[in-house]
Design an enzyme around this catalytic site. Structure first.
Site, PDB file in Angstrom:
ATOM      1  N   GLU A  38       0.791  -1.228   0.000  1.00 10.19           N
ATOM      2  CA  GLU A  38       0.000   0.000   0.000  1.00 10.19           C
ATOM      3  C   GLU A  38       0.826   1.282   0.000  1.00 10.19           C
ATOM      4  O   GLU A  38       0.812   2.050   0.971  1.00 10.19           O
ATOM      5  CB  GLU A  38      -0.973   0.005   1.186  1.00 10.19           C
ATOM      6  CG  GLU A  38      -1.882  -1.213   1.212  1.00 10.19           C
ATOM      7  CD  GLU A  38      -2.998  -1.112   2.244  1.00 10.19           C
ATOM      8  OE1 GLU A  38      -2.933  -0.225   3.103  1.00 10.19           O
ATOM      9  OE2 GLU A  38      -3.928  -1.928   2.183  1.00 10.19           O
ATOM     10  N   GLU A  68      -5.616  -8.758   0.802  1.00  5.25           N
ATOM     11  CA  GLU A  68      -6.278  -8.455   2.076  1.00  5.25           C
ATOM     12  C   GLU A  68      -7.741  -8.186   1.804  1.00  5.25           C
ATOM     13  O   GLU A  68      -8.084  -7.435   0.898  1.00  5.25           O
ATOM     14  CB  GLU A  68      -5.715  -7.185   2.736  1.00  5.25           C
ATOM     15  CG  GLU A  68      -4.371  -7.341   3.343  1.00  5.25           C
ATOM     16  CD  GLU A  68      -3.849  -6.029   3.944  1.00  5.25           C
ATOM     17  OE1 GLU A  68      -4.664  -5.185   4.384  1.00  5.25           O
ATOM     18  OE2 GLU A  68      -2.624  -5.867   3.959  1.00  5.25           O
TER      19      GLU A  68
HETATM   20  C1  GCO Z   1      -3.403  -2.541   5.125  1.00  3.91           C
HETATM   21  C2  GCO Z   1      -3.094  -2.910   6.145  1.00  3.91           C
HETATM   22  C3  GCO Z   1      -3.503  -3.586   7.343  1.00  3.91           C
HETATM   23  C4  GCO Z   1      -4.656  -2.982   8.057  1.00  3.91           C
HETATM   24  C5  GCO Z   1      -5.936  -3.351   7.393  1.00  3.91           C
HETATM   25  C6  GCO Z   1      -7.162  -2.834   8.076  1.00  3.91           C
HETATM   26  O1  GCO Z   1      -2.523  -3.118   4.374  1.00  3.91           O
HETATM   27  O2  GCO Z   1      -4.228  -1.672   5.002  1.00  3.91           O
HETATM   28  O3  GCO Z   1      -2.230  -3.829   5.573  1.00  3.91           O
HETATM   29  O4  GCO Z   1      -2.320  -3.445   8.023  1.00  3.91           O
HETATM   30  O5  GCO Z   1      -4.652  -3.441   9.338  1.00  3.91           O
HETATM   31  O6  GCO Z   1      -5.942  -2.833   6.115  1.00  3.91           O
HETATM   32  O7  GCO Z   1      -7.152  -1.445   8.085  1.00  3.91           O
END
Ligand code: GCO
Length: 455
Positions: free
Chosen positions: A173, A353
């Site tokens: 990200e 994710e």
């Molecule tokens: C992300 C994050 C996570 C967060 C999840 C929830 O990559 O955004 O990798 O670390 O915890 O997205 O907000």
């Protein structure tokens, strides 16, 4: 298991589809200063008064460093094909330059070997936001030298673990690190300057491309890619002003990353909009960024609704929300995946994710999180629909294995399939854990049928 929980998604997934679960180092490991680990920008940020909603930090987190074996057993019980985790750069190279820390390296060796012994494929992320503080002290991602430090770290990790991990993600990200870390400043390192944020985004992309080239030149066999947080960006109303605002937001959060990675150019409209905040780009950077990837990771949680005056608020909208206040929009994931397929020429996609925070409560040793089961089941279905429409999705990972440190929200937001009691650190699989396990059993049964039919 509660019979009223939703049925498994009906969609069919390819027999080699990778099912997984994800975590990240800072959010679960703890042991912040043990065995030679250096300080990260998140260790430092947590000390800033008001930075974290509940005033917490990552010193203990889920104490995963000390509970590696039992956590690996949990992952095995879940029945996943793959586990996505990240390396804490300051744990393996405390200052971000110079010597590597043998105790830190040994931990990740044990993690990777422990996964392989249990038949689980390791998906490694190099940068899930926890930059060594000493690199931040000399400019951090705003400073081009950090790209070269990152590539050195990447090469070292690939040499140590590249023979055993299925995939290596360079950055998780980049939009979050750039914009939340350097423009709004709500995440570490807490800088507030749009020009800096755009330079950081550029350096993250340059270092990604450079790392891919160097790792391949070193003969690394793992598949290499990057993970982006992406959403469909929807205008709040049919007005011209809202449409323009949504187009700009799509440019800043989606096209700003995908155009350079997959076409070797920044979107012109956003470049123009940024004016003097546009990044400084050196000769050859765009070619580096567009180095072909073996996969693209997509993190999806919700859609994003944009109005020109910033007035749109999910809470007033009336739809179902998670405990983060995020709208639950499974069809947004199908839309997003189809749009990616339509607008770019893609490598295989992985949903790296997807998951939801809810106010879970532990009662008599159980957590009845039917809302999470429904969230996951509907989003898995949404992935199946995209595949049925020809989008090349090769895997799906639930965020997250454990309740953990949710960045600026601290420990109050629970995303886990496994409940963590932060006093005793006891782990309790929630109903969603048992549901995912059952779902995966079903997928495995279908795979066997498929193999049988092929024989
Ligand atoms: C992300 C994050 C996570 C967060 C999840 C929830 O990559 O955004 O990798 O670390 O915890 O997205 O907000």
């Amino acid at each position: 298991m509660n019979a009223s929980l939703p049925l498994h998604p009906r969609s069919h997934f390819p027999p080699d589809f990778v099912w997984g679960v994800a975590t990240s180092a800072f959010q679960i490991e703890g042991a912040a200063t043990w065995q030679g680990k250096g300080e990260s920008i998140w260790d430092r940020f947590c000390r800033q008064p008001g930075a974290i909603a509940d005033g917490s930090h990552g010193d203990v987190a889920c104490d995963h460093l000390n509970r590696l074996d039992s956590d690996l057993d949990l992952i095995e019980r879940l029945g996943v094909d793959a586990y996505r985790f990240s390396i804490s750069w300051p744990r393996v190279q405390p200052d971000g330059r110079g010597a590597f820390n043998p105790q830190g390296m040994a931990f990740y060796e044990r993690l990777v070997d422990g996964l392989l012994q249990r038949g689980i494929r390791p998906y490694l992320t190099l940068n899930h936001w926890d930059l060594p503080q000493s690199l931040q002290d000399s400019g951090g991602w705003a400073h081009r030298d950090t790209c070269y430090r990152f590539v050195q770290y990447a090469r070292h990790m690939a040499q140590a673990l590249g023979d055993r991990v299925a995939a290596i993600t360079t950055h998780n990200e980049p939009w979050v690190m750039a914009v939340l870390g350097h423009e709004s400043g709500v995440f570490a390192p807490g800088v507030r300057n749009r020009g800096t944020a755009m330079q950081v985004a550029h350096h993250l992309l340059v270092s990604h491309g450079l790392a891919l080239q160097e790792l391949r030149a070193d003969g690394c066999k793992s598949r290499l890619g990057i993970v982006l947080n992406l959403s469909p960006i929807v205008p709040a109303t049919a007005s011209e002003a809202d449409a323009a605002a949504a187009r700009l937001e799509d440019g800043r959060s989606v096209r700003w990353y995908l155009d350079p990675l997959l076409r070797g150019e920044y979107p012109e409209d956003v470049w123009h909009h940024l004016g003097t905040d546009a990044p400084c780009v050196e000769h050859g950077d765009m070619e580096l960024i567009a180095t072909p990837m073996d996969f693209l990771g997509v993190n999806y949680y919700t859609r994003s609704v944009v109005s020109a005056n910033g007035s749109w608020n999910a809470k007033e909208h009336g739809g179902p929300l998670t405990d983060m206040g995020w709208e639950i929009v499974p069809q947004g994931l199908t839309q997003l995946l189809r749009r990616l397929q339509r607008d770019w020429s893609l490598p295989p996609l992985y949903v790296m994710e997807n998951g939801a925070a809810f106010r879970d409560s532990l009662q008599d040793g159980r957590v009845h999180d039917g809302n999470r089961v429904e969230y996951l089941s509907s989003h898995i279905d949404a992935v199946g629909r995209a595949i049925a429409q020809g989008v090349p999705v090769a895997g799906y990972m639930v965020w997250s294995l454990l309740d953990n440190f949710e960045w600026a929200s601290g420990y109050a937001k629970r995303f886990g399939l496994v409940h963590v009691d932060y006093d005793s650190l006891a782990r309790t699989p929630k109903d969603s854990f048992h549901w995912y396990r059952g779902f995966l059993d079903g997928q495995k049964a279908q795979r066997k049928l498929h193999v049988g039919a092929m024989a």
